[in-house]
Design a protein around this motif. Structure first.
Motif, PDB file in Angstrom:
ATOM      1  N   LEU A  11     -71.433  -3.836 -95.637  1.00 30.20           N
ATOM      2  CA  LEU A  11     -71.089  -2.490 -95.203  1.00 30.20           C
ATOM      3  C   LEU A  11     -71.060  -1.556 -96.402  1.00 30.20           C
ATOM      4  O   LEU A  11     -70.399  -1.823 -97.406  1.00 30.20           O
ATOM      5  N   ALA A  62     -70.683   2.730 -97.187  1.00 38.20           N
ATOM      6  CA  ALA A  62     -70.313   3.991 -96.552  1.00 38.20           C
ATOM      7  C   ALA A  62     -70.792   5.176 -97.375  1.00 38.20           C
ATOM      8  O   ALA A  62     -70.838   5.119 -98.604  1.00 38.20           O
ATOM      9  N   ARG A  77     -75.568  -2.340 -93.884  1.00 36.66           N
ATOM     10  CA  ARG A  77     -74.930  -1.830 -92.670  1.00 36.66           C
ATOM     11  C   ARG A  77     -74.252  -0.531 -93.085  1.00 36.66           C
ATOM     12  O   ARG A  77     -73.432  -0.524 -94.013  1.00 36.66           O
ATOM     13  N   ALA A 119     -72.152   3.062 -92.766  1.00 43.90           N
ATOM     14  CA  ALA A 119     -71.142   3.894 -92.097  1.00 43.90           C
ATOM     15  C   ALA A 119     -71.197   5.295 -92.688  1.00 43.90           C
ATOM     16  O   ALA A 119     -71.223   5.462 -93.907  1.00 43.90           O
ATOM     17  N   GLU A 155     -72.247  13.310 -85.558  1.00 46.26           N
ATOM     18  CA  GLU A 155     -72.575  11.905 -85.326  1.00 46.26           C
ATOM     19  C   GLU A 155     -74.033  11.656 -84.939  1.00 46.26           C
ATOM     20  O   GLU A 155     -74.671  10.745 -85.496  1.00 46.26           O
ATOM     21  N   ARG A 174     -76.530   9.175 -87.176  1.00 49.28           N
ATOM     22  CA  ARG A 174     -77.154   7.964 -86.646  1.00 49.28           C
ATOM     23  C   ARG A 174     -78.675   8.054 -86.745  1.00 49.28           C
ATOM     24  O   ARG A 174     -79.347   7.052 -87.010  1.00 49.28           O
ATOM     25  N   ASP A 230     -75.072   3.165 -88.856  1.00 51.35           N
ATOM     26  CA  ASP A 230     -74.729   2.230 -87.782  1.00 51.35           C
ATOM     27  C   ASP A 230     -73.356   2.562 -87.203  1.00 51.35           C
ATOM     28  O   ASP A 230     -73.085   2.282 -86.033  1.00 51.35           O
ATOM     29  N   GLU A 231     -72.504   3.116 -88.047  1.00 50.09           N
ATOM     30  CA  GLU A 231     -71.139   3.480 -87.636  1.00 50.09           C
ATOM     31  C   GLU A 231     -70.888   4.931 -88.047  1.00 50.09           C
ATOM     32  O   GLU A 231     -71.443   5.409 -89.042  1.00 50.09           O
ATOM     33  N   TYR A 232     -70.055   5.612 -87.274  1.00 52.84           N
ATOM     34  CA  TYR A 232     -69.703   6.993 -87.623  1.00 52.84           C
ATOM     35  C   TYR A 232     -68.189   7.140 -87.567  1.00 52.84           C
ATOM     36  O   TYR A 232     -67.538   6.711 -86.597  1.00 52.84           O
ATOM     37  N   ILE A 233     -67.627   7.731 -88.624  1.00 54.38           N
ATOM     38  CA  ILE A 233     -66.189   7.945 -88.716  1.00 54.38           C
ATOM     39  C   ILE A 233     -65.926   9.434 -88.864  1.00 54.38           C
ATOM     40  O   ILE A 233     -66.379  10.063 -89.829  1.00 54.38           O
ATOM     41  N   ALA A 275     -60.197   3.268 -91.024  1.00 54.15           N
ATOM     42  CA  ALA A 275     -61.343   2.983 -90.153  1.00 54.15           C
ATOM     43  C   ALA A 275     -62.339   2.057 -90.846  1.00 54.15           C
ATOM     44  O   ALA A 275     -62.875   1.123 -90.233  1.00 54.15           O
ATOM     45  N   LEU A 309     -63.441  -2.059 -90.094  1.00 62.89           N
ATOM     46  CA  LEU A 309     -64.821  -2.530 -89.985  1.00 62.89           C
ATOM     47  C   LEU A 309     -65.118  -3.673 -90.948  1.00 62.89           C
ATOM     48  O   LEU A 309     -66.241  -4.181 -90.990  1.00 62.89           O
TER      49      LEU A 309
END
Length: 338
Positions: free
Chosen positions: A168, A170, A191, A193, A202, A206, A211-214, A224, A228
């Protein structure tokens, strides 16, 4: 052509179009005809008088793409007609201790393009041969310009420390730096974020590879990210120290917060947040000219491109104001041919 046009910054918030005399490049330098120049937030250092002598006229701009038209004595690796770029670093000296140890980014005798030496808000620019970047086929001058600074900055930041594929990673902030960082992170096999304010960002995040949105306006981004599994690397691009403060708690064991967004307010962190998990916070400036060539090759291979607004050279003042407003999506580029 014995003169060329350039926008000079003097004093504070004063950018004027002038005619300059065309001169031969100095030993070890080249002269190039500028095709495009990106407009970066760092240009405020020149235009807003945030330098040692604001009264000295200086041409801003450090995301330059052009064609060499003359080389100085001692230059052997470059020839007139070569398509090149110049980024924030104007070329290492090869002689100081950092250079002798291969640390060209921290050369003690390196000029900063558009900040301590003239840059690319001009029809003609000069640079040390050691600072040149070969612009490959397959990318336009418009797209290449922002990649020389915003692109390289985030490309290098994402590689600060060993991070395995699939881990992950970010990216905080979806702006001039962040929208490129998301594309690089996706293409590097992480991966990804995205951390930004507001749910409306968002879909775009993407689309760029998240892959992830905070949404940091409605949740603690550190908590958050921790939920993950924790991020191996967090690249902080927002110009706000306060917004970076909670991110350390979102790091995985041995994770790094890499700061590339220059902020006026300090970043503060609780010492236990560093100690437990063996976390670290580092700054990352940019990369060397050869790393910039790697960056461009990677960008072409993975179809990474900046989102740009193109304006003609004659509107450099308006382009600067557009950048300063924060409304540009996401990089402004001056086109000398328009």
């Amino acid at each position: 052509m014995s003169t060329y046009r350039a926008f000079e910054a003097t004093g504070v918030h004063n950018l004027q179009l002038v005619e300059r005399e065309l001169t031969a490049p100095a030993p070890g330098q080249v002269r190039l005809r500028v095709e495009t120049c990106g407009v970066c937030h760092t240009d405020v250092l020149a235009v807003e008088g945030l330098r040692s002598d604001p009264s000295r006229p200086l041409v801003p701009g450090h995301e330059i793409v052009g064609v060499i038209d003359a080389v100085g004595t001692g230059v052997t690796a470059w020839q007139p007609g070569d398509r090149v770029g110049v980024g924030f670093l104007n070329g290492q000296c090869w002689e100081c201790e950092p250079c002798r140890r291969g640390d060209f980014v921290n050369c003690l005798n390196q000029q900063q393009t558009g900040t301590t030496t003239d840059g690319g808000y001009a029809e003609v620019a000069y640079a040390r041969a050691s600072g040149l970047v070969r612009i490959p086929e397959g990318i336009s001058a418009i797209d290449a310009a922002p990649l020389l600074c915003a692109g390289l900055t985030t490309f290098i930041a994402l590689q600060q420390g060993p991070t395995r594929a699939g881990a992950l990673v970010a990216v905080q902030g979806i702006g001039g730096l962040g929208h490129l960082a998301l594309q690089y992170a996706r293409s590097l096999g992480y991966r990804v974020a995205a951390v930004a304010r507001g749910a409306e960002k968002e879909p775009y995040a993407r689309q760029l590879g998240a892959d992830e949105y905070i949404d940091s306006s409605s949740t603690d981004p550190g908590a958050a990210l921790s939920a993950l599994g924790g991020a191996s690397v967090i690249v902080a691009t927002a110009s706000s120290g306060a917004s970076m403060n909670p991110l350390v708690r979102g790091l995985a064991p041995n994770g790094r917060l890499v700061v590339v967004g220059a902020a006026p307010d300090p970043l503060t962190v609780s010492t236990p947040d560093l100690i437990f998990g063996t976390h670290s916070i580092v700054g990352s400036l940019t990369g060397s000219s050869i790393e910039n060539e790697d960056n461009l090759a990677f960008s072409i291979a993975h179809d990474i491109r900046p989102s740009v607004e193109v304006m003609p050279f004659a509107q450099a003042r308006e382009a600067y104001e557009r950048m300063l407003s924060g409304q540009a999506r996401f990089r402004v580029v001056l086109d000398m041919t328009a």
